[in-house]
Design a protein around this motif. Structure first.
Motif, PDB file in Angstrom:
ATOM      1  N   VAL A  52      42.676 -62.819 -34.685  1.00 56.28           N
ATOM      2  CA  VAL A  52      41.931 -61.583 -34.940  1.00 56.28           C
ATOM      3  C   VAL A  52      41.109 -61.191 -33.715  1.00 56.28           C
ATOM      4  O   VAL A  52      41.135 -60.036 -33.277  1.00 56.28           O
ATOM      5  CB  VAL A  52      41.031 -61.727 -36.198  1.00 56.28           C
ATOM      6  CG1 VAL A  52      40.008 -60.599 -36.277  1.00 56.28           C
ATOM      7  CG2 VAL A  52      41.889 -61.748 -37.447  1.00 56.28           C
TER       8      VAL A  52
ATOM      9  N   TYR B 144      41.737 -57.942 -31.419  1.00 58.07           N
ATOM     10  CA  TYR B 144      40.647 -56.972 -31.280  1.00 58.07           C
ATOM     11  C   TYR B 144      40.280 -56.756 -29.818  1.00 58.07           C
ATOM     12  O   TYR B 144      40.122 -55.621 -29.365  1.00 58.07           O
ATOM     13  CB  TYR B 144      39.430 -57.442 -32.079  1.00 58.07           C
ATOM     14  CG  TYR B 144      38.359 -56.391 -32.220  1.00 58.07           C
ATOM     15  CD1 TYR B 144      38.482 -55.371 -33.160  1.00 58.07           C
ATOM     16  CD2 TYR B 144      37.229 -56.405 -31.408  1.00 58.07           C
ATOM     17  CE1 TYR B 144      37.495 -54.395 -33.297  1.00 58.07           C
ATOM     18  CE2 TYR B 144      36.243 -55.431 -31.546  1.00 58.07           C
ATOM     19  CZ  TYR B 144      36.386 -54.432 -32.484  1.00 58.07           C
ATOM     20  OH  TYR B 144      35.415 -53.467 -32.608  1.00 58.07           O
TER      21      TYR B 144
ATOM     22  N   LEU C 142      38.112 -59.586 -46.605  1.00 62.34           N
ATOM     23  CA  LEU C 142      38.706 -59.815 -45.281  1.00 62.34           C
ATOM     24  C   LEU C 142      40.225 -59.703 -45.341  1.00 62.34           C
ATOM     25  O   LEU C 142      40.843 -59.058 -44.481  1.00 62.34           O
ATOM     26  CB  LEU C 142      38.292 -61.182 -44.732  1.00 62.34           C
ATOM     27  CG  LEU C 142      36.881 -61.255 -44.161  1.00 62.34           C
ATOM     28  CD1 LEU C 142      36.442 -62.705 -43.983  1.00 62.34           C
ATOM     29  CD2 LEU C 142      36.796 -60.505 -42.840  1.00 62.34           C
TER      30      LEU C 142
ATOM     31  N   PHE D 104      41.147 -55.942 -45.690  1.00 58.31           N
ATOM     32  CA  PHE D 104      40.993 -55.145 -44.473  1.00 58.31           C
ATOM     33  C   PHE D 104      41.908 -55.621 -43.348  1.00 58.31           C
ATOM     34  O   PHE D 104      42.335 -54.818 -42.519  1.00 58.31           O
ATOM     35  CB  PHE D 104      39.522 -55.073 -44.048  1.00 58.31           C
ATOM     36  CG  PHE D 104      38.791 -54.004 -44.789  1.00 58.31           C
ATOM     37  CD1 PHE D 104      38.827 -52.683 -44.355  1.00 58.31           C
ATOM     38  CD2 PHE D 104      38.110 -54.293 -45.958  1.00 58.31           C
ATOM     39  CE1 PHE D 104      38.181 -51.672 -45.058  1.00 58.31           C
ATOM     40  CE2 PHE D 104      37.452 -53.303 -46.675  1.00 58.31           C
ATOM     41  CZ  PHE D 104      37.495 -51.986 -46.222  1.00 58.31           C
ATOM     42  N   LEU D 105      42.222 -56.912 -43.325  1.00 59.22           N
ATOM     43  CA  LEU D 105      43.214 -57.389 -42.351  1.00 59.22           C
ATOM     44  C   LEU D 105      44.594 -56.825 -42.679  1.00 59.22           C
ATOM     45  O   LEU D 105      45.345 -56.435 -41.770  1.00 59.22           O
ATOM     46  CB  LEU D 105      43.245 -58.910 -42.309  1.00 59.22           C
ATOM     47  CG  LEU D 105      42.070 -59.567 -41.604  1.00 59.22           C
ATOM     48  CD1 LEU D 105      42.054 -61.070 -41.868  1.00 59.22           C
ATOM     49  CD2 LEU D 105      42.104 -59.279 -40.107  1.00 59.22           C
TER      50      LEU D 105
ATOM     51  N   THR E 179      44.501 -53.222 -41.579  1.00 58.48           N
ATOM     52  CA  THR E 179      44.543 -53.127 -40.114  1.00 58.48           C
ATOM     53  C   THR E 179      45.944 -53.395 -39.593  1.00 58.48           C
ATOM     54  O   THR E 179      46.476 -52.617 -38.784  1.00 58.48           O
ATOM     55  CB  THR E 179      43.548 -54.118 -39.475  1.00 58.48           C
ATOM     56  OG1 THR E 179      42.245 -53.872 -39.994  1.00 58.48           O
ATOM     57  CG2 THR E 179      43.531 -53.982 -37.959  1.00 58.48           C
TER      58      THR E 179
ATOM     59  N   CYS F 101      39.591 -49.741 -40.188  1.00 59.81           N
ATOM     60  CA  CYS F 101      39.863 -51.040 -40.822  1.00 59.81           C
ATOM     61  C   CYS F 101      39.530 -52.191 -39.873  1.00 59.81           C
ATOM     62  O   CYS F 101      38.948 -53.199 -40.295  1.00 59.81           O
ATOM     63  CB  CYS F 101      41.313 -51.127 -41.290  1.00 59.81           C
ATOM     64  SG  CYS F 101      41.663 -50.060 -42.695  1.00 59.81           S
ATOM     65  N   ALA F 102      39.886 -52.049 -38.602  1.00 58.57           N
ATOM     66  CA  ALA F 102      39.587 -53.101 -37.621  1.00 58.57           C
ATOM     67  C   ALA F 102      38.081 -53.280 -37.450  1.00 58.57           C
ATOM     68  O   ALA F 102      37.580 -54.413 -37.445  1.00 58.57           O
ATOM     69  CB  ALA F 102      40.243 -52.774 -36.278  1.00 58.57           C
TER      70      ALA F 102
ATOM     71  N   THR G  93      35.727 -52.402 -39.588  1.00 59.02           N
ATOM     72  CA  THR G  93      35.190 -52.929 -40.848  1.00 59.02           C
ATOM     73  C   THR G  93      35.462 -54.424 -40.944  1.00 59.02           C
ATOM     74  O   THR G  93      34.593 -55.185 -41.391  1.00 59.02           O
ATOM     75  CB  THR G  93      35.791 -52.169 -42.050  1.00 59.02           C
ATOM     76  OG1 THR G  93      35.486 -50.777 -41.920  1.00 59.02           O
ATOM     77  CG2 THR G  93      35.232 -52.701 -43.364  1.00 59.02           C
ATOM     78  N   THR G  94      36.644 -54.840 -40.520  1.00 56.76           N
ATOM     79  CA  THR G  94      36.967 -56.274 -40.504  1.00 56.76           C
ATOM     80  C   THR G  94      35.970 -57.031 -39.649  1.00 56.76           C
ATOM     81  O   THR G  94      35.463 -58.085 -40.055  1.00 56.76           O
ATOM     82  CB  THR G  94      38.404 -56.514 -39.983  1.00 56.76           C
ATOM     83  OG1 THR G  94      39.327 -55.899 -40.881  1.00 56.76           O
ATOM     84  CG2 THR G  94      38.709 -57.995 -39.861  1.00 56.76           C
TER      85      THR G  94
ATOM     86  N   LEU H 212      32.742 -57.341 -41.435  1.00 58.82           N
ATOM     87  CA  LEU H 212      32.865 -58.371 -42.477  1.00 58.82           C
ATOM     88  C   LEU H 212      32.832 -59.771 -41.869  1.00 58.82           C
ATOM     89  O   LEU H 212      32.236 -60.692 -42.447  1.00 58.82           O
ATOM     90  CB  LEU H 212      34.155 -58.164 -43.283  1.00 58.82           C
ATOM     91  CG  LEU H 212      34.184 -56.950 -44.208  1.00 58.82           C
ATOM     92  CD1 LEU H 212      35.588 -56.737 -44.764  1.00 58.82           C
ATOM     93  CD2 LEU H 212      33.168 -57.086 -45.330  1.00 58.82           C
ATOM     94  N   VAL H 213      33.468 -59.941 -40.713  1.00 60.16           N
ATOM     95  CA  VAL H 213      33.435 -61.242 -40.022  1.00 60.16           C
ATOM     96  C   VAL H 213      31.987 -61.612 -39.688  1.00 60.16           C
ATOM     97  O   VAL H 213      31.575 -62.760 -39.889  1.00 60.16           O
ATOM     98  CB  VAL H 213      34.322 -61.221 -38.754  1.00 60.16           C
ATOM     99  CG1 VAL H 213      34.038 -62.419 -37.858  1.00 60.16           C
ATOM    100  CG2 VAL H 213      35.796 -61.179 -39.139  1.00 60.16           C
TER     101      VAL H 213
END
Length: 185
Positions: free
Chosen positions: A34, A38, A114, A117-118, A121, A146-147, A149-150, A153-154
């Motif tokens: 991830v 990113y 997670l 959203f993954l 993404t 989505c990326a 937001t991920t 969340l991380v």
């Protein structure tokens, strides 16, 4: 005569195996994939796509393992109802939350968020490179949303792990490396 017995910091506390090797390998492989996807998004499209495919493969395996895997890996054994999750969050705010051997209800909801959203993404990323979607600009915006937001969340996930580790005096990061947690629950 009053004698106080202190536990030695050198004595090992009893532990129990909670996270199986597949869960741990999935977790750390996902962390790497991830972040690599990113960070390579703007700089290196080919690496971005390859790490995106790795994320798709990893979440696919985790989804299957969530149904057939070891006890603590199965969704049925850790996903709580919304009511139980809100009750846990209330107790967390009041600092009277219960400690769990596996995932607590907030952690379980974070895992589902997670994974969702993954999937969003990677799904939108795949649609963008497949050329099978007419409105590429909209798709790119959804992909970025989505990326991002991920990643938010991380950050919440990491904050929750640190909080729970401090609150319950247990190194949860070490637990995800060794697979073992304290046996006293």
């Amino acid at each position: 005569m009053n004698i106080t017995i202190k536990k030695s910091p050198f004595l090992k506390k009893p532990t129990v195996k909670v996270w199986d090797p597949l869960v741990r390998l999935f977790h750390w492989s996902l962390v790497i994939s991830v972040f690599a996807a990113y960070l390579s998004g703007e700089e290196n499209e080919r690496w971005h796509e390859l790490f995106g495919y790795a994320v798709i493969a990893l979440i696919s395996v985790r989804f299957i393992w969530g149904w057939i895997g070891s006890y603590h890996a199965r969704f049925v054994n850790f996903v709580a109802s919304p009511g139980a999750t809100f009750a846990y969050l209330r107790d967390l705010i009041l600092m009277r939350e219960k400690s769990y051997l596996g995932h607590n209800p907030a952690g379980a909801m974070m895992i589902l968020a997670l994974l969702l959203f993954l999937a969003c993404t990677t799904g939108t990323g795949w649609l963008m490179i497949s050329g099978s979607y007419a409105d590429k600009e909209l798709l790119e915006e959804v992909h970025e949303f989505c990326a991002n937001t991920t990643m938010a969340l991380v950050a919440l996930h990491v904050a929750g792990v640190i909080w729970a580790s401090l609150r319950h005096k247990e190194n949860l990061i070490k637990s995800m490396l060794t697979g073992k947690k304290r046996a006293e629950y």
